[in-house]
Enzyme design. Sequence first.
Site, mmCIF file in Angstrom:
data_model
loop_
_atom_site.group_PDB
_atom_site.id
_atom_site.type_symbol
_atom_site.label_atom_id
_atom_site.label_comp_id
_atom_site.label_asym_id
_atom_site.label_seq_id
_atom_site.Cartn_x
_atom_site.Cartn_y
_atom_site.Cartn_z
ATOM 1 N N GLN A 153 0.900 -1.318 -0.032
ATOM 2 C CA GLN A 153 -0.067 -0.285 -0.003
ATOM 3 C C GLN A 153 0.748 1.391 -0.027
ATOM 4 O OE1 GLN A 153 -1.398 -0.957 4.028
ATOM 5 N NE2 GLN A 153 -1.445 1.335 4.188
ATOM 6 N N CYS A 159 -4.900 0.808 3.823
ATOM 7 C CA CYS A 159 -5.021 -0.627 4.319
ATOM 8 C C CYS A 159 -6.356 -1.209 4.297
ATOM 9 C CB CYS A 159 -4.518 -0.621 5.726
ATOM 10 S SG CYS A 159 -5.441 0.312 7.069
ATOM 11 N N PHE A 208 -16.882 -3.058 1.503
ATOM 12 C CA PHE A 208 -17.343 -4.376 0.874
ATOM 13 C C PHE A 208 -18.667 -4.094 0.099
ATOM 14 C CE2 PHE A 208 -14.851 -7.093 4.013
ATOM 15 C CZ PHE A 208 -14.246 -7.689 2.806
ATOM 16 N N TYR A 210 -19.480 -1.865 -2.186
ATOM 17 C CA TYR A 210 -19.042 -1.309 -3.243
ATOM 18 C C TYR A 210 -18.744 -2.678 -4.120
ATOM 19 C CZ TYR A 210 -19.736 3.245 -2.162
ATOM 20 O OH TYR A 210 -20.069 4.633 -1.782
ATOM 21 N N TYR A 257 -20.737 -8.005 8.707
ATOM 22 C CA TYR A 257 -19.994 -7.990 10.045
ATOM 23 C C TYR A 257 -20.212 -9.051 10.922
ATOM 24 C CZ TYR A 257 -18.324 -3.157 9.183
ATOM 25 O OH TYR A 257 -17.818 -2.050 8.325
ATOM 26 N N HIS A 310 -5.622 -0.345 11.796
ATOM 27 C CA HIS A 310 -4.906 -0.776 10.553
ATOM 28 C C HIS A 310 -5.766 -2.178 10.222
ATOM 29 C CE1 HIS A 310 -1.864 -1.947 7.610
ATOM 30 N NE2 HIS A 310 -1.627 -3.047 8.209
ATOM 31 N N ASN A 332 -0.738 -9.119 5.379
ATOM 32 C CA ASN A 332 -0.678 -7.787 5.558
ATOM 33 C C ASN A 332 -0.292 -7.011 4.071
ATOM 34 O OD1 ASN A 332 -0.391 -5.250 6.690
ATOM 35 N ND2 ASN A 332 1.543 -5.487 7.800
#
Length: 647
Positions: A153, A159, A208, A210, A257, A310, A332
């Site tokens: 990134q 992130c 998500f 989108y 979620y 993050h 990551n």
Amino acid sequence: MRRNVGTLSLALIIAVLLIAVPAWAGTSSQDTAQGYGGCAPSGVCTDARCGCGQVDLEATATRLSPDVVESNLAKVRETIRTYNLSWRAGYTSLADLPRETYRAMLGVKHQDPSVPVKVRPPGTVTIEGLKGLPTSFDWRSNGGDWTTPVRDQRSCGSCWAFSVIGAFESYWERYNNNPGLNPDFSEQYLVSCDGDEWGCGGGTNDAFGYLLDEVGDSGGVGTVEEGCFPYEARNVWCKDLSGCTRYTLPSGGDWFYINSNPNLIPSVDEIKATVYQYGPVSVYIYASDNLEYYDGGIYEEPGASGETNHAVVIVGWGNDPSKGKDYWIVKNSWGTYWGESGWFRIYTDQCRVGEGAAYLTMGSTTQGPGITSISPTSASAGGQDFTLTVSGRNFASGSTVLWDGTDLVTTFDSAARLTAQVTASLIADPVTATVTVENPDGSSSSGLTFTVREVAVSDPVITSLDPTSAQAGGSSFTLTVRGSAFIPESVVTWNGIDKTSTYSSSRLLTTKIERADIASEGTASVTVSNEAGGGGTSNTMSVTISGRRNPVPRISSLSPRYTLTGRGELSVLVRGNNFVQGSKVRWNRSDRTTTYISSTMLRVRIRGTDIMRPSSNSITVYNPSPGGGTSNQYPFSVVRGGWSIAK
């Protein structure tokens, strides 16, 4: 409700400006323009909340000197020794970043817990099924690698976009039942076109949406391939993507979620069950300043406190018998020169890892088994025994694949994959069969149809290809083949090599042409084979691969630009312009291992033997032919430990 300032009416904007705090007082009217993920492009917006006006901090920041990095590392290593921690600190690709640059990369925003979020329906995850789960599980080695390569990134606080796209790329491989697919979807699409987030200034797993039904600022739904909207590590305007293929969750797919309050951490069991049944999960974590030095092991930081900042992707778990604790296996987005080649492990009770956990589904959220696809979907009558792959959800050890109600010999691969043996006797004659799955508890899935066709007698015919030309060394692309007499078993060949082919109709096939297929100029021959269905091979048509001349590279800076003797292998960032895939950084005219980051940035590994003694050295960049050439020389000094160079 969209958080994009650009959606406010003019009257509301004026009202806000009249009562705003002084930090807003000088904001241009352009600051509220839409089309950049809630933030204006570089040099326009001054709203610090969204990181607007942000440039590539990594490219412009003054790097810490080797002495400062070594001092910082010594403090971290002392902490590791004092508390007997299970990880190593080292000179990673982030180790020489100033604190403000590192912290700008941490882009998780926090939702108002009083605002309802998209939480999964009750019963979506069967936690009781954990009794049958292994001690360790990893989507990177679950009948194939269902993850995609680690990305970088850089200094943008994106992130959240990399975490969402990383989970979606794994989802796409599982949806297509192809662990070798390795899709490369555009994170820049979310950074620039997700009007609900703040671009490089941060975002959430709400992104998500989108990939499902939220219309981006480009006017469509879904991300695109990386080559269509390349990552720039900064806020840029969303652009017209009408010529690009859009990738969205398929029909029946959804996202949720785990918790109704994403600011809370689900239980370890809930996250495990979700990862196992639905694939990699996007989560938040508190990344302290120490994490930038992580070079391997199982991360822990006793006493660390702070809000999550993050976003990462959990792909599995393991157990550390030395401490009797479980850990997460995490992807990551800091490149492969950090951590364990870009990955890391962290104990499940550390750094609030798991907060904001969100995941993708392929269809029904009932507890019973569900089939999303079978492969193959048809065969020719009179064919041989074959293996049928069934992909879906909520499969269990002991699940059985049924063929028109008849049990097949079935192998359990994972909660998302079964394989079954179909004997030749079942496909002796043209027929349609219904494929279902039954779990040990008696619950059954809905069915998908398998077609046993009459043997094809016609040879396929190609009438056109699209595109008919490509540039040598260019990006991968989708080749569309039009013609007649195509069958589901039709295979497109590229220079005699079979390609994974998608059957759309008897007149349309598509296949992905990789960068390696067009590495050099020339002419590629394309045919279609129906041999798997009993037919023959089509006529040949061609794709022209035109050459291009590489430019001469130029170096503008090095980071670091000197080092001390005896420090071992060193990573140096080379900045400039006209870098290409295949550029090589040379140390005193000898090639060194080089990683291409962008047309303006390379990373090179300098050997420990190169810097054992004080010396004055030259670094150049070489671009291969056609064209290409060698850049200007840039000095790099190796000085004896304890010395320094005037700036």
